[in-house]
Design a protein around this motif. Structure first.
Motif, PDB file in Angstrom:
ATOM      1  N   UNK A 143       0.811  -1.223   0.000  1.00 35.16           N
ATOM      2  CA  UNK A 143       0.000   0.000   0.000  1.00 35.16           C
ATOM      3  C   UNK A 143       0.843   1.272   0.000  1.00 35.16           C
ATOM      4  N   UNK A 144       2.128   1.165   0.347  1.00 42.14           N
ATOM      5  CA  UNK A 144       2.995   2.345   0.333  1.00 42.14           C
ATOM      6  C   UNK A 144       3.308   2.810  -1.097  1.00 42.14           C
ATOM      7  N   UNK A 145       2.947   1.992  -2.085  1.00 42.62           N
ATOM      8  CA  UNK A 145       3.294   2.295  -3.476  1.00 42.62           C
ATOM      9  C   UNK A 145       2.060   2.644  -4.302  1.00 42.62           C
ATOM     10  N   UNK A 146       1.037   3.082  -3.590  1.00 38.61           N
ATOM     11  CA  UNK A 146      -0.206   3.473  -4.255  1.00 38.61           C
ATOM     12  C   UNK A 146      -0.173   4.979  -4.502  1.00 38.61           C
ATOM     13  N   UNK A 147      -0.530   5.391  -5.694  1.00 32.60           N
ATOM     14  CA  UNK A 147      -0.738   6.814  -5.968  1.00 32.60           C
ATOM     15  C   UNK A 147      -1.717   6.924  -7.130  1.00 32.60           C
ATOM     16  N   UNK A 148      -2.279   8.091  -7.293  1.00 30.11           N
ATOM     17  CA  UNK A 148      -3.290   8.273  -8.332  1.00 30.11           C
ATOM     18  C   UNK A 148      -2.612   8.715  -9.628  1.00 30.11           C
ATOM     19  N   UNK A 149      -2.631   7.856 -10.637  1.00 28.59           N
ATOM     20  CA  UNK A 149      -2.032   8.178 -11.935  1.00 28.59           C
ATOM     21  C   UNK A 149      -3.150   8.495 -12.931  1.00 28.59           C
ATOM     22  N   UNK A 150      -3.284   9.761 -13.346  1.00 28.29           N
ATOM     23  CA  UNK A 150      -4.315  10.087 -14.345  1.00 28.29           C
ATOM     24  C   UNK A 150      -4.071   9.301 -15.640  1.00 28.29           C
ATOM     25  N   UNK A 151      -5.133   8.713 -16.178  1.00 33.93           N
ATOM     26  CA  UNK A 151      -4.968   7.832 -17.346  1.00 33.93           C
ATOM     27  C   UNK A 151      -4.411   8.586 -18.555  1.00 33.93           C
TER      28      UNK A 151
ATOM     29  N   UNK B 185       9.012   9.020  -4.369  1.00 34.40           N
ATOM     30  CA  UNK B 185       7.552   9.208  -4.340  1.00 34.40           C
ATOM     31  C   UNK B 185       7.201  10.692  -4.490  1.00 34.40           C
ATOM     32  N   UNK B 186       8.035  11.561  -3.951  1.00 34.04           N
ATOM     33  CA  UNK B 186       7.843  13.004  -4.153  1.00 34.04           C
ATOM     34  C   UNK B 186       8.089  13.370  -5.620  1.00 34.04           C
ATOM     35  N   UNK B 187       9.141  12.778  -6.217  1.00 30.94           N
ATOM     36  CA  UNK B 187       9.440  13.031  -7.631  1.00 30.94           C
ATOM     37  C   UNK B 187       8.259  12.609  -8.514  1.00 30.94           C
ATOM     38  N   UNK B 188       7.592  11.526  -8.144  1.00 28.33           N
ATOM     39  CA  UNK B 188       6.427  11.063  -8.914  1.00 28.33           C
ATOM     40  C   UNK B 188       5.273  12.062  -8.814  1.00 28.33           C
ATOM     41  N   UNK B 189       5.085  12.646  -7.644  1.00 27.05           N
ATOM     42  CA  UNK B 189       4.035  13.666  -7.515  1.00 27.05           C
ATOM     43  C   UNK B 189       4.350  14.881  -8.374  1.00 27.05           C
ATOM     44  N   UNK B 190       5.639  15.254  -8.414  1.00 30.34           N
ATOM     45  CA  UNK B 190       6.067  16.365  -9.282  1.00 30.34           C
ATOM     46  C   UNK B 190       5.859  15.991 -10.745  1.00 30.34           C
ATOM     47  N   UNK B 191       6.183  14.741 -11.101  1.00 33.09           N
ATOM     48  CA  UNK B 191       6.009  14.274 -12.492  1.00 33.09           C
ATOM     49  C   UNK B 191       4.549  14.375 -12.919  1.00 33.09           C
ATOM     50  N   UNK B 192       3.640  14.023 -12.022  1.00 33.20           N
ATOM     51  CA  UNK B 192       2.209  14.097 -12.350  1.00 33.20           C
ATOM     52  C   UNK B 192       1.789  15.562 -12.509  1.00 33.20           C
ATOM     53  N   UNK B 193       2.259  16.413 -11.593  1.00 33.54           N
ATOM     54  CA  UNK B 193       1.921  17.835 -11.657  1.00 33.54           C
ATOM     55  C   UNK B 193       2.470  18.473 -12.942  1.00 33.54           C
ATOM     56  N   UNK B 194       3.680  18.051 -13.340  1.00 34.62           N
ATOM     57  CA  UNK B 194       4.337  18.611 -14.533  1.00 34.62           C
ATOM     58  C   UNK B 194       3.960  17.867 -15.824  1.00 34.62           C
ATOM     59  N   UNK B 195       3.040  16.918 -15.669  1.00 32.46           N
ATOM     60  CA  UNK B 195       2.512  16.165 -16.826  1.00 32.46           C
ATOM     61  C   UNK B 195       3.595  15.403 -17.602  1.00 32.46           C
ATOM     62  N   UNK B 196       4.489  14.769 -16.854  1.00 31.46           N
ATOM     63  CA  UNK B 196       5.404  13.805 -17.485  1.00 31.46           C
ATOM     64  C   UNK B 196       4.579  12.621 -18.001  1.00 31.46           C
TER      65      UNK B 196
ATOM     66  N   UNK C  69      21.095   5.245 -12.420  1.00 30.37           N
ATOM     67  CA  UNK C  69      20.056   4.419 -13.048  1.00 30.37           C
ATOM     68  C   UNK C  69      19.169   5.288 -13.935  1.00 30.37           C
ATOM     69  N   UNK C  70      18.876   4.778 -15.121  1.00 30.54           N
ATOM     70  CA  UNK C  70      17.877   5.401 -15.997  1.00 30.54           C
ATOM     71  C   UNK C  70      16.671   4.487 -16.011  1.00 30.54           C
ATOM     72  N   UNK C  71      15.504   5.065 -15.816  1.00 31.77           N
ATOM     73  CA  UNK C  71      14.289   4.256 -15.821  1.00 31.77           C
ATOM     74  C   UNK C  71      13.126   5.125 -16.274  1.00 31.77           C
ATOM     75  N   UNK C  72      12.056   4.502 -16.739  1.00 32.78           N
ATOM     76  CA  UNK C  72      10.859   5.264 -17.098  1.00 32.78           C
ATOM     77  C   UNK C  72       9.993   5.490 -15.859  1.00 32.78           C
ATOM     78  N   UNK C  73       8.891   6.187 -16.033  1.00 34.66           N
ATOM     79  CA  UNK C  73       7.941   6.389 -14.934  1.00 34.66           C
ATOM     80  C   UNK C  73       6.944   5.232 -14.932  1.00 34.66           C
ATOM     81  N   UNK C  74       6.798   4.599 -13.775  1.00 30.54           N
ATOM     82  CA  UNK C  74       6.066   3.333 -13.695  1.00 30.54           C
ATOM     83  C   UNK C  74       4.682   3.491 -13.064  1.00 30.54           C
ATOM     84  N   UNK C  75       3.888   2.463 -13.240  1.00 31.45           N
ATOM     85  CA  UNK C  75       2.528   2.464 -12.699  1.00 31.45           C
ATOM     86  C   UNK C  75       2.553   2.246 -11.186  1.00 31.45           C
ATOM     87  N   UNK C  76       1.487   2.700 -10.504  1.00 30.18           N
ATOM     88  CA  UNK C  76       1.401   2.438  -9.062  1.00 30.18           C
ATOM     89  C   UNK C  76       1.419   0.935  -8.778  1.00 30.18           C
ATOM     90  N   UNK C  77       1.891   0.568  -7.606  1.00 31.24           N
ATOM     91  CA  UNK C  77       1.854  -0.823  -7.113  1.00 31.24           C
ATOM     92  C   UNK C  77       2.658  -1.793  -7.969  1.00 31.24           C
TER      93      UNK C  77
END
Length: 352
Positions: free
Chosen positions: A7-15, A329-340, A304-312
């Protein structure tokens, strides 16, 4: 440790942030650079990678080649359309393949499936390996090379289901790295999709090196985790081949305090599966089902180079293990806000 819970890896990813097409030029996707020591986050373009690497640094790449693994057949008598996803060849002489079938409930041992517009290729179900999986024996007169050519001619590029559109002609080239040589993957090593020939040449001019190992990526990364305690989750085994030359080049970089950059989660899993007691890379030819999640101490790569991954996802868990839970997890929130853009055709993250 609390991070070991699903559950620590859950976040809302807009489709709408799941990339359905690649950017026009491989090296012009966006690149988020995350600095572990300072917590700084920078927003760049992938070709800006050249700013962070120089003489003696080593990129470890996965040269696996995706084959046209998805095909559609018709069931005998009923004519029902069945999707068959080729996973791996079990026995070339007997033409036996490990496959997934969908819908699985319609397919039983003894059923025959017909492929091609003229239904010229026939397969018989000879075993149930899992609830969705089956073993098929293809009935074909001719050489193994002719059989593979026929089989792959009927298959299509196995885009992940989340891309949710028909395969287009460009996908044959773009869902493949430019350095793919070793056939055997059903999932593209997505972090490598961003590398263009021009960018690789520019990095080589700076005396950075590229070495290639092979991991035949499977669908295990997409399997849902159904346990809250991550230590109870098992991931599918993947075939890994690391040559002595690759190990020597990487170890030289380690000894000289240069950067060793794992290009993608498949590479990271492979090199962490082949570590000696003195934290150097060993040659390896076998299978790994290593599942990396917190807490974990990495031995080989320091970038490490990696793409942005799905929750869970297990891919997110590995990324968090390398970059640190709060920072990533903070970087992922920024990525969503910045529409990565997320997933295989999406943008990239460089963790230093």
């Amino acid at each position: 440790m609390v991070e070991m819970k699903l559950s620590k890896f859950k976040f809302n990813l807009p489709s709408n942030l799941i990339a359905t097409h690649p950017v026009p030029h491989r090296d012009e996707s966006r690149l988020m650079v995350v600095h572990r020591k300072t917590g700084e986050i920078e927003h760049k373009i992938f070709k800006d990678l050249i700013q962070y690497f120089g003489e003696g640094d080593v990129f470890v790449m996965n040269n696996t080649k995706v084959f046209p693994a998805r095909l559609y057949g018709n069931k005998e008598k009923t004519g029902a359309r069945i999707e068959v996803f080729l996973l791996r060849e079990l026995n070339p002489a007997l033409r036996l393949w490990d496959v997934l079938v969908d819908p699985a409930r319609k397919i039983r041992i003894g059923n025959k499936l017909y492929f091609g517009e003229d239904e010229s290729l026939v397969a018989e179900v000879i075993d149930n390996t899992t609830s969705r999986g089956r073993t098929l024996r293809f009935l074909y007169d001719g050489t193994h090379e002719e059989f593979k050519k026929t089989l792959y001619g009927m298959g299509e590029t196995p885009l992940p289901k989340y891309i949710n559109r028909p395969v287009e002609p460009d996908d044959i080239e773009r869902y493949q790295t430019i350095y793919a040589t070793e056939e055997g993957a059903v999932v593209a090593p997505a972090a490598g999709l961003h590398f263009s020939r021009e960018l690789m040449r520019r990095l080589e001019i700076k005396d950075s090196k590229f070495v290639f190992l092979t991991v035949h990526s499977s669908l295990g990364n997409y399997r849902e985790i159904d346990v809250e305690d991550l230590s109870k989750h098992k991931i599918d085994s993947e075939q890994v081949i690391i040559s002595e030359d690759v190990a020597n080049t990487v170890n030289q970089a380690i000894d000289n305090n240069h950067r060793v950059c794992a290009v993608g989660s498949s590479v990271m899993r492979a090199i962490e599966s082949a570590v000696s007691t003195d934290k150097h890379l060993k040659p390896f030819d076998g299978w790994t089902n290593k599942f990396i999640f917190l807490p974990y101490e990495f031995s080989v790569a320091n970038a490490m180079i990696t793409n942005f991954h799905q929750p869970l996802s297990t891919l997110l868990m590995m990324t968090v293990s390398f970059g640190g839970y709060d920072l990533i997890m903070n970087a992922y929130q920024i990525a969503i806000k910045e529409k990565y853009r997320f997933c295989a055709y999406g943008d990239a993250m460089l963790i230093l």
